[in-house]
Design a protein around this motif. Structure first.
Motif, PDB file in Angstrom:
ATOM      1  N   ALA A  67       0.816  -1.216   0.000  1.00 52.37           N
ATOM      2  CA  ALA A  67       0.000   0.000   0.000  1.00 52.37           C
ATOM      3  C   ALA A  67       0.851   1.268   0.000  1.00 52.37           C
ATOM      4  CB  ALA A  67      -0.934   0.005   1.204  1.00 52.37           C
ATOM      5  N   GLU A  68       2.140   1.130   0.258  1.00 53.40           N
ATOM      6  CA  GLU A  68       3.040   2.289   0.290  1.00 53.40           C
ATOM      7  C   GLU A  68       3.335   2.769  -1.134  1.00 53.40           C
ATOM      8  OE1 GLU A  68       6.561   1.151   2.408  1.00 53.40           O
ATOM      9  OE2 GLU A  68       5.403   0.414   4.122  1.00 53.40           O
ATOM     10  N   PHE A  69       3.604   4.065  -1.279  1.00 55.26           N
ATOM     11  CA  PHE A  69       3.993   4.606  -2.583  1.00 55.26           C
ATOM     12  C   PHE A  69       5.350   4.045  -2.996  1.00 55.26           C
ATOM     13  CE2 PHE A  69       1.087   8.042  -1.209  1.00 55.26           C
ATOM     14  CZ  PHE A  69       0.258   8.071  -2.319  1.00 55.26           C
ATOM     15  N   GLN A  70       5.540   3.851  -4.288  1.00 59.74           N
ATOM     16  CA  GLN A  70       6.855   3.475  -4.787  1.00 59.74           C
ATOM     17  C   GLN A  70       7.826   4.607  -4.458  1.00 59.74           C
ATOM     18  OE1 GLN A  70       6.768   2.198  -8.910  1.00 59.74           O
ATOM     19  NE2 GLN A  70       4.966   0.933  -8.559  1.00 59.74           N
ATOM     20  N   GLU A  71       9.008   4.246  -4.021  1.00 60.92           N
ATOM     21  CA  GLU A  71       9.956   5.244  -3.510  1.00 60.92           C
ATOM     22  C   GLU A  71      10.236   6.371  -4.481  1.00 60.92           C
ATOM     23  OE1 GLU A  71      13.326   3.208  -1.841  1.00 60.92           O
ATOM     24  OE2 GLU A  71      12.008   1.987  -0.583  1.00 60.92           O
ATOM     25  N   ALA A  72      10.420   6.063  -5.751  1.00 57.33           N
ATOM     26  CA  ALA A  72      10.741   7.103  -6.740  1.00 57.33           C
ATOM     27  C   ALA A  72       9.575   8.056  -6.984  1.00 57.33           C
ATOM     28  CB  ALA A  72      11.168   6.458  -8.060  1.00 57.33           C
ATOM     29  N   LEU A  73       8.383   7.677  -6.558  1.00 56.82           N
ATOM     30  CA  LEU A  73       7.181   8.475  -6.823  1.00 56.82           C
ATOM     31  C   LEU A  73       6.504   8.927  -5.523  1.00 56.82           C
ATOM     32  CD1 LEU A  73       5.812   6.232  -9.703  1.00 56.82           C
ATOM     33  CD2 LEU A  73       7.135   8.345  -9.917  1.00 56.82           C
ATOM     34  N   THR A  74       7.238   8.938  -4.446  1.00 62.94           N
ATOM     35  CA  THR A  74       6.697   9.330  -3.149  1.00 62.94           C
ATOM     36  C   THR A  74       6.316  10.810  -3.154  1.00 62.94           C
ATOM     37  OG1 THR A  74       7.988   7.649  -2.013  1.00 62.94           O
ATOM     38  CG2 THR A  74       7.210   9.481  -0.672  1.00 62.94           C
ATOM     39  N   PRO A  75       5.131  11.135  -2.649  1.00 66.89           N
ATOM     40  CA  PRO A  75       4.712  12.540  -2.614  1.00 66.89           C
ATOM     41  C   PRO A  75       5.615  13.392  -1.721  1.00 66.89           C
ATOM     42  CG  PRO A  75       2.876  11.062  -2.133  1.00 66.89           C
ATOM     43  CD  PRO A  75       4.110  10.228  -2.144  1.00 66.89           C
ATOM     44  N   LEU A  76       5.774  14.643  -2.127  1.00 67.93           N
ATOM     45  CA  LEU A  76       6.422  15.625  -1.268  1.00 67.93           C
ATOM     46  C   LEU A  76       5.381  16.131  -0.274  1.00 67.93           C
ATOM     47  CD1 LEU A  76       8.469  17.655  -3.924  1.00 67.93           C
ATOM     48  CD2 LEU A  76       9.250  15.752  -2.471  1.00 67.93           C
ATOM     49  N   ALA A  77       5.849  16.741   0.791  1.00 68.36           N
ATOM     50  CA  ALA A  77       4.955  17.165   1.876  1.00 68.36           C
ATOM     51  C   ALA A  77       3.832  18.090   1.400  1.00 68.36           C
ATOM     52  CB  ALA A  77       5.762  17.839   2.976  1.00 68.36           C
ATOM     53  N   HIS A  78       4.098  18.939   0.411  1.00 66.51           N
ATOM     54  CA  HIS A  78       3.084  19.892  -0.048  1.00 66.51           C
ATOM     55  C   HIS A  78       2.173  19.339  -1.149  1.00 66.51           C
ATOM     56  CE1 HIS A  78       6.237  20.437  -3.068  1.00 66.51           C
ATOM     57  NE2 HIS A  78       5.284  20.886  -3.859  1.00 66.51           N
ATOM     58  N   GLU A  79       2.441  18.122  -1.629  1.00 63.39           N
ATOM     59  CA  GLU A  79       1.623  17.534  -2.690  1.00 63.39           C
ATOM     60  C   GLU A  79       0.418  16.816  -2.075  1.00 63.39           C
ATOM     61  OE1 GLU A  79       5.188  16.986  -5.956  1.00 63.39           O
ATOM     62  OE2 GLU A  79       4.668  15.267  -4.704  1.00 63.39           O
ATOM     63  N   HIS A  80      -0.720  16.988  -2.718  1.00 66.73           N
ATOM     64  CA  HIS A  80      -1.982  16.447  -2.201  1.00 66.73           C
ATOM     65  C   HIS A  80      -2.035  14.931  -2.383  1.00 66.73           C
ATOM     66  CE1 HIS A  80      -6.051  16.704  -0.814  1.00 66.73           C
ATOM     67  NE2 HIS A  80      -6.544  16.186  -1.936  1.00 66.73           N
ATOM     68  N   VAL A  81      -2.496  14.228  -1.360  1.00 69.97           N
ATOM     69  CA  VAL A  81      -2.667  12.777  -1.418  1.00 69.97           C
ATOM     70  C   VAL A  81      -4.149  12.461  -1.218  1.00 69.97           C
ATOM     71  CG1 VAL A  81      -2.118  10.562  -0.328  1.00 69.97           C
ATOM     72  CG2 VAL A  81      -0.343  12.323  -0.556  1.00 69.97           C
ATOM     73  N   VAL A  82      -4.667  11.629  -2.103  1.00 68.99           N
ATOM     74  CA  VAL A  82      -6.051  11.174  -2.032  1.00 68.99           C
ATOM     75  C   VAL A  82      -6.015   9.673  -1.780  1.00 68.99           C
ATOM     76  CG1 VAL A  82      -8.138  10.762  -3.407  1.00 68.99           C
ATOM     77  CG2 VAL A  82      -6.953  12.954  -3.569  1.00 68.99           C
ATOM     78  N   GLU A  83      -6.782   9.223  -0.799  1.00 65.31           N
ATOM     79  CA  GLU A  83      -6.912   7.787  -0.579  1.00 65.31           C
ATOM     80  C   GLU A  83      -8.294   7.356  -1.036  1.00 65.31           C
ATOM     81  OE1 GLU A  83      -5.826   6.689   3.417  1.00 65.31           O
ATOM     82  OE2 GLU A  83      -3.709   7.039   2.965  1.00 65.31           O
ATOM     83  N   LYS A  84      -8.332   6.202  -1.692  1.00 67.52           N
ATOM     84  CA  LYS A  84      -9.592   5.674  -2.209  1.00 67.52           C
ATOM     85  C   LYS A  84      -9.667   4.192  -1.898  1.00 67.52           C
ATOM     86  CE  LYS A  84      -7.830   4.720  -6.872  1.00 67.52           C
ATOM     87  NZ  LYS A  84      -7.916   3.255  -6.821  1.00 67.52           N
ATOM     88  N   ASN A  85     -10.870   3.627  -1.922  1.00 65.72           N
ATOM     89  CA  ASN A  85     -10.995   2.174  -1.759  1.00 65.72           C
ATOM     90  C   ASN A  85     -11.888   1.561  -2.835  1.00 65.72           C
ATOM     91  OD1 ASN A  85     -13.548   2.864  -0.724  1.00 65.72           O
ATOM     92  ND2 ASN A  85     -12.749   2.885   1.355  1.00 65.72           N
ATOM     93  N   VAL A  86     -12.126   2.323  -3.887  1.00 64.70           N
ATOM     94  CA  VAL A  86     -12.766   1.849  -5.116  1.00 64.70           C
ATOM     95  C   VAL A  86     -11.898   2.334  -6.269  1.00 64.70           C
ATOM     96  CG1 VAL A  86     -15.092   1.844  -4.113  1.00 64.70           C
ATOM     97  CG2 VAL A  86     -14.272   3.873  -5.325  1.00 64.70           C
ATOM     98  N   PRO A  87     -12.077   1.817  -7.472  1.00 68.75           N
ATOM     99  CA  PRO A  87     -11.204   2.245  -8.569  1.00 68.75           C
ATOM    100  C   PRO A  87     -11.224   3.746  -8.868  1.00 68.75           C
ATOM    101  CG  PRO A  87     -12.272   0.199  -9.155  1.00 68.75           C
ATOM    102  CD  PRO A  87     -12.910   0.665  -7.867  1.00 68.75           C
ATOM    103  N   ASP A  88     -12.369   4.384  -8.797  1.00 71.57           N
ATOM    104  CA  ASP A  88     -12.522   5.783  -9.198  1.00 71.57           C
ATOM    105  C   ASP A  88     -11.987   6.734  -8.122  1.00 71.57           C
ATOM    106  OD1 ASP A  88     -13.498   8.328  -9.918  1.00 71.57           O
ATOM    107  OD2 ASP A  88     -15.331   7.474 -10.769  1.00 71.57           O
TER     108      ASP A  88
END
Length: 188
Positions: A67-88
């Motif tokens: 469930a963790e982000f791939q290291e090369a694509l990890t968000p920076l602190a100011h970038e928005h993160v959205v969590e979902k539990n369906v495809p959309d």
């Protein structure tokens, strides 16, 4: 003029697991990283979408390394993160509101899988009136058996998902053309 928003969908460690299956576009992660680097350099908005499964046996269950982000694509602190539990990515996530409050109408989607979370999110984005681009070589799909029992290759699944989107919901571009468009938009 607002800069386009890059939305990276489900680029989590579980997508690199062998259990995920046979896929196409082995260069997709590199292309996503190129897009992310360009967006960061331009100071353009970035949204990272993470799938959190409701199933405790999923690669994407809470607390699992998948469930963790791939290291090369990890968000920076100011970038928005959205969590979902369906495809959309728009369902039960407040993503639409986040975009609207910021006046962001131009969306560029990358990530996985083309025929599932990317397609579902792009369809909703198009239906909501966002100008949506799906980056064909910064997305990928997995082999899949169709409803008639025919095994489809990852390339076939990918191509059909893009065909579904280009009819009504999104424009399909490759990484180089999207990067060129971003550079032009920044110099206007």
């Amino acid at each position: 003029m607002n800069k386009p928003c890059l939305i990276i969908i489900d680029m989590q460690k579980g997508m690199a697991d062998q259990a995920a299956g046979r896929r196409n576009n082995p260069q997709a992660e590199d292309n996503i990283a190129r897009l992310l680097q360009a967006w960061r350099k331009a100071g353009a908005p970035v949204v990272h979408v993470r799938h959190i499964s409701r199933s405790s046996t999923s690669l994407f269950a809470p607390g699992q390394s998948g469930a963790e982000f791939q290291e090369a694509l990890t968000p920076l602190a100011h970038e928005h993160v959205v969590e979902k539990n369906v495809p959309d990515a728009f369902i039960n996530s407040a993503l639409e509101r986040w975009l609207r409050v910021r006046g962001l109408n131009e969306l560029v989607l990358a990530g996985v899988s083309t025929n599932n979370s990317v397609e579902a999110s792009a369809r909703t984005a198009g239906n909501l009136g966002f100008n949506t681009i799906v980056v064909s070589d910064a997305t990928f799909a997995f082999a899949l058996r169709d409803y008639a029992g025919v095994q489809r290759s990852p390339d076939e699944v990918h191509a059909m998902a893009l065909a579904n989107l280009m009819s009504d919901y999104a424009t399909i571009r490759d990484t180089d053309s999207v990067l060129d468009e971003l550079a032009r938009a920044l110099h206007q």
